[in-house]
Design an enzyme around this catalytic site. Sequence first.
Site, PDB file in Angstrom:
ATOM      1  N   SER A 188       0.851  -1.313   0.139  1.00  0.00           N
ATOM      2  CA  SER A 188       0.058   0.140   0.028  1.00  0.00           C
ATOM      3  C   SER A 188       1.083   1.303   0.023  1.00  0.00           C
ATOM      4  O   SER A 188       1.983   1.218   0.567  1.00  0.00           O
ATOM      5  CB  SER A 188      -0.747   0.003   1.209  1.00  0.00           C
ATOM      6  OG  SER A 188      -1.416   1.337   1.386  1.00  0.00           O
TER       7      SER A 188
ATOM      8  N   LYS B  97       2.099  -3.726   6.498  1.00  0.00           N
ATOM      9  CA  LYS B  97       2.483  -3.763   5.019  1.00  0.00           C
ATOM     10  C   LYS B  97       4.034  -3.572   5.128  1.00  0.00           C
ATOM     11  O   LYS B  97       4.723  -4.213   4.218  1.00  0.00           O
ATOM     12  CB  LYS B  97       1.810  -2.678   4.476  1.00  0.00           C
ATOM     13  CG  LYS B  97       0.080  -2.908   4.090  1.00  0.00           C
ATOM     14  CD  LYS B  97      -0.009  -3.981   3.575  1.00  0.00           C
ATOM     15  CE  LYS B  97      -1.408  -4.678   3.414  1.00  0.00           C
ATOM     16  NZ  LYS B  97      -1.654  -5.863   2.944  1.00  0.00           N
TER      17      LYS B  97
ATOM     18  N   TYR C 205      -1.991  -1.649  10.931  1.00  0.00           N
ATOM     19  CA  TYR C 205      -2.270  -1.972   9.468  1.00  0.00           C
ATOM     20  C   TYR C 205      -1.208  -1.721   8.875  1.00  0.00           C
ATOM     21  O   TYR C 205      -0.398  -2.228   7.894  1.00  0.00           O
ATOM     22  CB  TYR C 205      -3.599  -1.351   9.158  1.00  0.00           C
ATOM     23  CG  TYR C 205      -3.461  -1.507   7.733  1.00  0.00           C
ATOM     24  CD1 TYR C 205      -3.644  -2.417   6.891  1.00  0.00           C
ATOM     25  CD2 TYR C 205      -3.418  -0.375   6.703  1.00  0.00           C
ATOM     26  CE1 TYR C 205      -3.845  -2.985   5.630  1.00  0.00           C
ATOM     27  CE2 TYR C 205      -3.443  -0.556   5.429  1.00  0.00           C
ATOM     28  CZ  TYR C 205      -3.753  -1.816   5.006  1.00  0.00           C
ATOM     29  OH  TYR C 205      -3.939  -1.875   3.487  1.00  0.00           O
TER      30      TYR C 205
HETATM   31  P1  NAD Z   1     -11.113  -7.077   1.286  1.00  0.00           P
HETATM   32  O1  NAD Z   1     -11.539  -6.946   2.847  1.00  0.00           O
HETATM   33  O2  NAD Z   1     -12.312  -6.664   0.380  1.00  0.00           O
HETATM   34  O3  NAD Z   1     -10.426  -8.367   0.867  1.00  0.00           O
HETATM   35  C1  NAD Z   1      -9.677  -9.032   1.446  1.00  0.00           C
HETATM   36  C2  NAD Z   1     -10.256 -10.537   1.632  1.00  0.00           C
HETATM   37  O4  NAD Z   1      -9.465 -11.462   2.572  1.00  0.00           O
HETATM   38  C3  NAD Z   1     -11.670 -10.532   2.216  1.00  0.00           C
HETATM   39  O5  NAD Z   1     -12.461 -11.174   1.452  1.00  0.00           O
HETATM   40  C4  NAD Z   1     -11.428 -11.374   3.572  1.00  0.00           C
HETATM   41  O6  NAD Z   1     -12.559 -12.065   3.812  1.00  0.00           O
HETATM   42  C5  NAD Z   1     -10.211 -12.242   3.120  1.00  0.00           C
HETATM   43  N1  NAD Z   1      -9.579 -12.568   4.431  1.00  0.00           N
HETATM   44  C6  NAD Z   1      -9.119 -11.840   5.387  1.00  0.00           C
HETATM   45  N2  NAD Z   1      -8.144 -12.586   6.173  1.00  0.00           N
HETATM   46  C7  NAD Z   1      -8.108 -13.698   5.708  1.00  0.00           C
HETATM   47  C8  NAD Z   1      -7.461 -15.006   6.092  1.00  0.00           C
HETATM   48  N3  NAD Z   1      -6.890 -15.090   6.930  1.00  0.00           N
HETATM   49  N4  NAD Z   1      -7.876 -16.349   5.356  1.00  0.00           N
HETATM   50  C9  NAD Z   1      -8.691 -16.232   4.320  1.00  0.00           C
HETATM   51  N5  NAD Z   1      -9.157 -14.765   3.773  1.00  0.00           N
HETATM   52  C10 NAD Z   1      -9.092 -13.760   4.553  1.00  0.00           C
HETATM   53  O7  NAD Z   1      -9.834  -5.934   0.953  1.00  0.00           O
HETATM   54  P2  NAD Z   1      -9.278  -5.536  -0.516  1.00  0.00           P
HETATM   55  O8  NAD Z   1      -9.694  -3.928  -0.532  1.00  0.00           O
HETATM   56  O9  NAD Z   1      -9.536  -6.426  -1.546  1.00  0.00           O
HETATM   57  O10 NAD Z   1      -7.684  -5.596  -0.122  1.00  0.00           O
HETATM   58  C11 NAD Z   1      -7.151  -6.663  -0.641  1.00  0.00           C
HETATM   59  C12 NAD Z   1      -5.487  -6.528  -0.361  1.00  0.00           C
HETATM   60  O11 NAD Z   1      -5.004  -5.248  -0.761  1.00  0.00           O
HETATM   61  C13 NAD Z   1      -5.214  -6.415   1.397  1.00  0.00           C
HETATM   62  O12 NAD Z   1      -4.253  -7.060   1.503  1.00  0.00           O
HETATM   63  C14 NAD Z   1      -5.337  -4.780   1.647  1.00  0.00           C
HETATM   64  O13 NAD Z   1      -4.699  -4.589   2.687  1.00  0.00           O
HETATM   65  C15 NAD Z   1      -4.440  -4.319   0.396  1.00  0.00           C
HETATM   66  N6  NAD Z   1      -4.824  -2.880  -0.005  1.00  0.00           N
HETATM   67  C16 NAD Z   1      -6.064  -2.507  -0.036  1.00  0.00           C
HETATM   68  C17 NAD Z   1      -6.205  -1.317  -0.282  1.00  0.00           C
HETATM   69  C18 NAD Z   1      -7.512  -0.557  -0.270  1.00  0.00           C
HETATM   70  O14 NAD Z   1      -7.747   0.600  -0.453  1.00  0.00           O
HETATM   71  N7  NAD Z   1      -8.642  -1.331  -0.788  1.00  0.00           N
HETATM   72  C19 NAD Z   1      -5.188  -0.338  -0.564  1.00  0.00           C
HETATM   73  C20 NAD Z   1      -3.780  -0.715  -0.323  1.00  0.00           C
HETATM   74  C21 NAD Z   1      -3.648  -2.266   0.062  1.00  0.00           C
HETATM   75  C1  UD1 Z   2      -6.996   4.464   4.011  1.00  0.00           C
HETATM   76  C2  UD1 Z   2      -6.233   4.028   4.902  1.00  0.00           C
HETATM   77  C3  UD1 Z   2      -4.921   3.507   3.964  1.00  0.00           C
HETATM   78  C4  UD1 Z   2      -5.468   2.114   3.521  1.00  0.00           C
HETATM   79  C5  UD1 Z   2      -6.579   2.465   2.485  1.00  0.00           C
HETATM   80  C6  UD1 Z   2      -7.333   1.294   2.124  1.00  0.00           C
HETATM   81  C7  UD1 Z   2      -6.020   5.876   6.455  1.00  0.00           C
HETATM   82  C8  UD1 Z   2      -5.413   7.197   7.206  1.00  0.00           C
HETATM   83  N1  UD1 Z   2      -5.703   5.432   5.698  1.00  0.00           N
HETATM   84  O1  UD1 Z   2      -6.738   5.415   2.939  1.00  0.00           O
HETATM   85  O2  UD1 Z   2      -3.827   3.157   4.782  1.00  0.00           O
HETATM   86  O3  UD1 Z   2      -4.543   1.757   2.658  1.00  0.00           O
HETATM   87  O4  UD1 Z   2      -7.462   3.210   3.401  1.00  0.00           O
HETATM   88  O5  UD1 Z   2      -8.142   0.673   3.289  1.00  0.00           O
HETATM   89  O6  UD1 Z   2      -6.985   5.488   7.147  1.00  0.00           O
HETATM   90  N2  UD1 Z   2     -12.501  11.193   3.274  1.00  0.00           N
HETATM   91  C9  UD1 Z   2     -13.718  12.137   3.783  1.00  0.00           C
HETATM   92  N3  UD1 Z   2     -14.689  11.634   4.420  1.00  0.00           N
HETATM   93  C10 UD1 Z   2     -15.021  10.227   4.642  1.00  0.00           C
HETATM   94  C11 UD1 Z   2     -14.035   9.380   4.303  1.00  0.00           C
HETATM   95  C12 UD1 Z   2     -12.797   9.799   3.805  1.00  0.00           C
HETATM   96  O7  UD1 Z   2     -13.399  13.298   3.672  1.00  0.00           O
HETATM   97  O8  UD1 Z   2     -15.940  10.016   5.247  1.00  0.00           O
HETATM   98  C13 UD1 Z   2     -11.453  11.467   2.966  1.00  0.00           C
HETATM   99  C14 UD1 Z   2      -9.924  11.198   3.790  1.00  0.00           C
HETATM  100  O9  UD1 Z   2      -9.644  12.094   4.546  1.00  0.00           O
HETATM  101  C15 UD1 Z   2      -9.147  10.948   2.724  1.00  0.00           C
HETATM  102  C16 UD1 Z   2      -9.975  10.285   1.401  1.00  0.00           C
HETATM  103  O10 UD1 Z   2     -11.225  10.987   1.551  1.00  0.00           O
HETATM  104  O11 UD1 Z   2      -8.482  12.322   2.288  1.00  0.00           O
HETATM  105  C17 UD1 Z   2      -9.695   9.201   1.108  1.00  0.00           C
HETATM  106  O12 UD1 Z   2     -10.070   8.322   2.322  1.00  0.00           O
HETATM  107  P1  UD1 Z   2     -10.152   6.911   2.399  1.00  0.00           P
HETATM  108  O13 UD1 Z   2     -11.004   6.359   1.412  1.00  0.00           O
HETATM  109  O14 UD1 Z   2     -10.499   6.440   3.598  1.00  0.00           O
HETATM  110  O15 UD1 Z   2      -8.785   6.501   1.994  1.00  0.00           O
HETATM  111  P2  UD1 Z   2      -7.294   6.856   2.768  1.00  0.00           P
HETATM  112  O16 UD1 Z   2      -7.311   7.546   4.018  1.00  0.00           O
HETATM  113  O17 UD1 Z   2      -6.652   7.463   1.755  1.00  0.00           O
END
Ligand code: NAD
Ligand code: UD1
Length: 337
Positions: A127, A156, A152
């Site tokens: 991330s 990563k 969290y």
């Molecule tokens: P998500 O929660 O939708 O998907 C993760 C999936 O993993 C879920 O379906 C959950 O049920 C499953 N899971 C969790 N722990 C498990 C375990 N121990 N065994 C089997 N399954 C398990 O999240 P996502 O948004 O799809 O994110 C996927 C990956 O990307 C994660 O590692 C997350 O940290 C990373 N990531 C996400 C974002 C984002 O904004 N969505 C940003 C940066 C990194």
């Molecule tokens: C967040 C996490 C990041 C993680 C990602 C995916 C934090 C500080 N960071 O990213 O580590 O990888 O989610 O799970 O939580 N915002 C509003 N109102 C809302 C929600 C969000 O104004 O109700 C703003 C936030 O301040 C930010 C932007 O929208 O500026 C995006 O927020 P969000 O979607 O939560 O993602 P990140 O904070 O960037």
Amino acid sequence: MARPSILVTGGLGFIGSHTAVCLHEAGYEPILLDNLSNSNRSALDGISSLMGYTPTFIEGDVCDPDLLRRLFEEHNIEATIHFAAFKAVGESIAEPLKYYQNNMGGLMSLLEVMKETGKNKVVFSSSCTVYGEPDQVPVTESSPTKEAESPYGATKQMGERVLRDMQWAEVQCLRYFNPIGAHPSAAIGELPLGVPNNLIPYLTQTVAGIRQELTVFGGDYDTPDGTCIRDYIHVMDLAEAHVVSLKRLLENQAQERFEVFNIGTGDGYSVLDVINTFEKVNGLPVPHRIGERRDGDVIQVWADTSRVNSVLGWKTQRGLEDMLRDAWRWQQRIASQ
Ligand code: NAD
Ligand code: UD1
């Protein structure tokens, strides 16, 4: 010729489900593992409708090495894309043990079995959180990482470190920026459980009337309109990046054993840009007000994508308007069920 089997941990989650469909389209056979801790079986129906058949799905825990051993053997796994992890920043501060156990424990058991079986290729979900509040934007892969603000974020950073130390593993480490949107068919998308923390699900639920109003977290930051700036990326572009990265591993094209790529668009948009663009493309008002800053938010971060563009030969195809149109289509679809 048989399609190479790819283990997709967290395969029913937001990014995993979209990646499963892209893997299928690219000629791979996704084997989906998920314990449904943050997803729902209904995602499998959506994936199946897009693929034209139901792929192998195992309900189970990536922290269970015996289960992984069985999967690697039964399905002749060639490589793994490791999405399974918990991702709620606030919850990780409240329950750090849960995050270290799941995110680090899952990675450890996966590595144990990869090492035993010799199936040493893995794409890892990292991330942009590893950069913290950057001194300079856009961030490149060699921008300094900052001490993580949350457990969290720490999982990563540690995950990257652990993978870097595994001399026998071939790793593609993808640092995602802010994935949003949904498959354009609205067959799959993001299914947040409970009150969403992230901007887009909160916004679409507000427009759908499930929430009263969106609070913009802070309007007095040192940015052009006072709100925070992020690099939003369409989840389909992100899913496709996984396929390109995986192909690089499977075809032994990686120049280094451990490679890192920023996966973003290279463009930064403020929270108000997102609201205005949503209103423009969907023709609907977003009830919102400017509120207090949220603890732990970085002010601005977006990606320098030159490395991924030139080395992986990948770049995003979809813009903010596409992301917000598809996010709204998905919200309408889940509201109608
Ligand atoms: P998500 O929660 O939708 O998907 C993760 C999936 O993993 C879920 O379906 C959950 O049920 C499953 N899971 C969790 N722990 C498990 C375990 N121990 N065994 C089997 N399954 C398990 O999240 P996502 O948004 O799809 O994110 C996927 C990956 O990307 C994660 O590692 C997350 O940290 C990373 N990531 C996400 C974002 C984002 O904004 N969505 C940003 C940066 C990194
Ligand atoms: C967040 C996490 C990041 C993680 C990602 C995916 C934090 C500080 N960071 O990213 O580590 O990888 O989610 O799970 O939580 N915002 C509003 N109102 C809302 C929600 C969000 O104004 O109700 C703003 C936030 O301040 C930010 C932007 O929208 O500026 C995006 O927020 P969000 O979607 O939560 O993602 P990140 O904070 O960037």
